[in-house]
Scaffold this motif. Sequence first.
Motif, PDB file in Angstrom:
ATOM      1  N   THR A   1       0.835  -1.199   0.000  1.00 40.62           N
ATOM      2  CA  THR A   1       0.000   0.000   0.000  1.00 40.62           C
ATOM      3  C   THR A   1       0.871   1.251   0.000  1.00 40.62           C
ATOM      4  OG1 THR A   1      -0.056   0.100   2.425  1.00 40.62           O
ATOM      5  CG2 THR A   1      -1.754  -1.226   1.348  1.00 40.62           C
ATOM      6  N   ARG A   2       0.213   2.398  -0.195  1.00 36.25           N
ATOM      7  CA  ARG A   2       0.931   3.663  -0.146  1.00 36.25           C
ATOM      8  C   ARG A   2       1.519   3.899   1.247  1.00 36.25           C
ATOM      9  NH1 ARG A   2      -2.215   8.752  -2.442  1.00 36.25           N
ATOM     10  NH2 ARG A   2      -2.060   7.386  -4.281  1.00 36.25           N
ATOM     11  N   ARG A   3       0.823   3.425   2.285  1.00 35.88           N
ATOM     12  CA  ARG A   3       1.311   3.595   3.642  1.00 35.88           C
ATOM     13  C   ARG A   3       2.666   2.903   3.834  1.00 35.88           C
ATOM     14  NH1 ARG A   3       0.023   5.188   8.496  1.00 35.88           N
ATOM     15  NH2 ARG A   3       0.591   3.975  10.346  1.00 35.88           N
ATOM     16  N   LEU A   4       2.854   1.764   3.173  1.00 33.43           N
ATOM     17  CA  LEU A   4       4.136   1.068   3.255  1.00 33.43           C
ATOM     18  C   LEU A   4       5.268   1.961   2.747  1.00 33.43           C
ATOM     19  CD1 LEU A   4       5.764  -1.540   3.808  1.00 33.43           C
ATOM     20  CD2 LEU A   4       5.251  -2.242   1.455  1.00 33.43           C
ATOM     21  N   ILE A   5       5.018   2.693   1.672  1.00 34.94           N
ATOM     22  CA  ILE A   5       6.031   3.607   1.128  1.00 34.94           C
ATOM     23  C   ILE A   5       6.397   4.670   2.157  1.00 34.94           C
ATOM     24  CG2 ILE A   5       6.519   5.302  -0.671  1.00 34.94           C
ATOM     25  CD1 ILE A   5       4.648   3.719  -2.509  1.00 34.94           C
TER      26      ILE A   5
END
Length: 413
Positions: free
Chosen positions: A258-262
Motif C-alpha cells: 500500500t501507499r502507507r508502506l512507502i
Amino acid sequence: MKRWQMILFSLLLLLTNFTPAFAHFSEGTKVRTLLVSREGDTLTVYVRVPAPLVFSDLVGRSQVEQVPLVSPFLRLEQNPDGERYRVDLGAIDSNRSAFENRLRNALVFSQAGLALPVEIIGFTVHASRPDQDIDTAVAAQSALSEAFPNEDPLFGTAVIDYALRLESSDPTGVLQVQSGYAPLIPGPGIAIDNHLVDARITPPVSTTAPGQLEEPARFDGSRLSTFLHFIHQGTLHILEGLDHVFLVIALALGVGATRRLIYLVTAFTIGHSVTLIATFLGATPSWPWFIPLVETAIAASVLYAAIAAMVRKSGSVIVFAAIGLLHGLGFSFVLADILGRGAPDLIPALLAFNIGIELGQLIILAVTLSIVLLLRKTAEPALQPLRLGALSGIAILSAWWVIERLPGLLISA
C-alpha cells in the motif's frame, strides 16, 4: 491455535535454541591494515597486524593437533586463570633477522601472477592496537618509529607494525596480496577484517576484505570498484542481520503493498541514514552501556513491529523514523568494524554502504510481498494463518533477543 500457526511456532521456537542474537558490534573483531604507497618504481607496504596472524600457521597447528604453541618469539607463562602466551621482546631483539623472515613470509604480494621480491625495512611491536590508524604513509612511518613496550605484551592483544619494500615493473598496476601462512581458527565471537588503503593515487582509496586473506585481495586504485564493494557490504549486512530482516518482513506483513508502506519505509530509511552517518563520524557517546542499550532496543523494536502487525496497527511515520534511528546506530557499528573511521574516502564509502542497505531492504520487501501475492492467488485460506504464524514467530525470537541482551546491558550500566 490453527495447525499452520502451530507448525511455524514450533519451528521458530526451535530456532531460538540455536540462533544467537545478532550482534552488530563485537569487541572480538581483529583488524589488519595494509597501506601501499609509491616512490618511483618502488612500492612500500605498511602493515599493522594482530600478532596471532603473524604466527597463524603455528597457532593453527597447535589448535588442530592440540599441542602447545611453540615459537622462539613466544613465551608461555602461568597465571591464576591458567596458561597464556606473551610476545618475547628480548628474543625478537636478539634475533631480528629470524623475526623479519617471519614477517616477510606472512604475506605474498604479486602482479600478473608473479610474486614480487620483498624486503623488510622496519618493524615494531605494540602492547595493543594504537589509537592512531595508519591511514597515511606519514602516520605509518611515525608508528614504526615507536619503541618496544617496557614489558612483554600479551600475545592476544599485541599488534605488530612493519614495512615492506617491493620492486615492481608496473608500480601503478593491480597489486594482489595473499596470506603466506595457513589460517588459524578464530574461535567463537572473533572476526577478522582487512583494511586495504591504496595510497598510490591522490586522494587514497580504501576497501576491505574479510578473513585471513586465504584468497587474494586486490589493490587496483579503482574508486568505482571500491564504491561497488561497499554497496555489496551494505546489502550483505542487512540480508545477514536477522533483526533487520524480521523488522522489514513485519512491516510488509502489517501494511501490505500500500501507499502507507512507502511512507513507513521512507521514514525508516531517513532515520537510519541520519544515525548511520552521524554515529560513524563520531557523534555518539562512548559510554560502555551505550552499545548494549542500542542492541537491546533494536531487538525490542522488532518485537514491537511484529505485535503491531498482528493487530494491524503498524505505527506512525514518526514511530518508524525513530526505529530507523535505532537501526542506523546498529549499521554504523558494523561499518566501523569493516571500514574504520580513519578511511581516506569515508564519504563515498558511507554513501555506498547506505545504498547497499536500501537495496537489501527492497529485496526483502519484494520477496515478502511476492510470497503474499502468490499465496493470495493459489492458497487464499492458508494466507492468514501463515501470516499470523510468521509474525508470532518473529515476536518470539525478538523477545528472546531482548532477554538475551539485557544482561549485557545491566552489566555495562
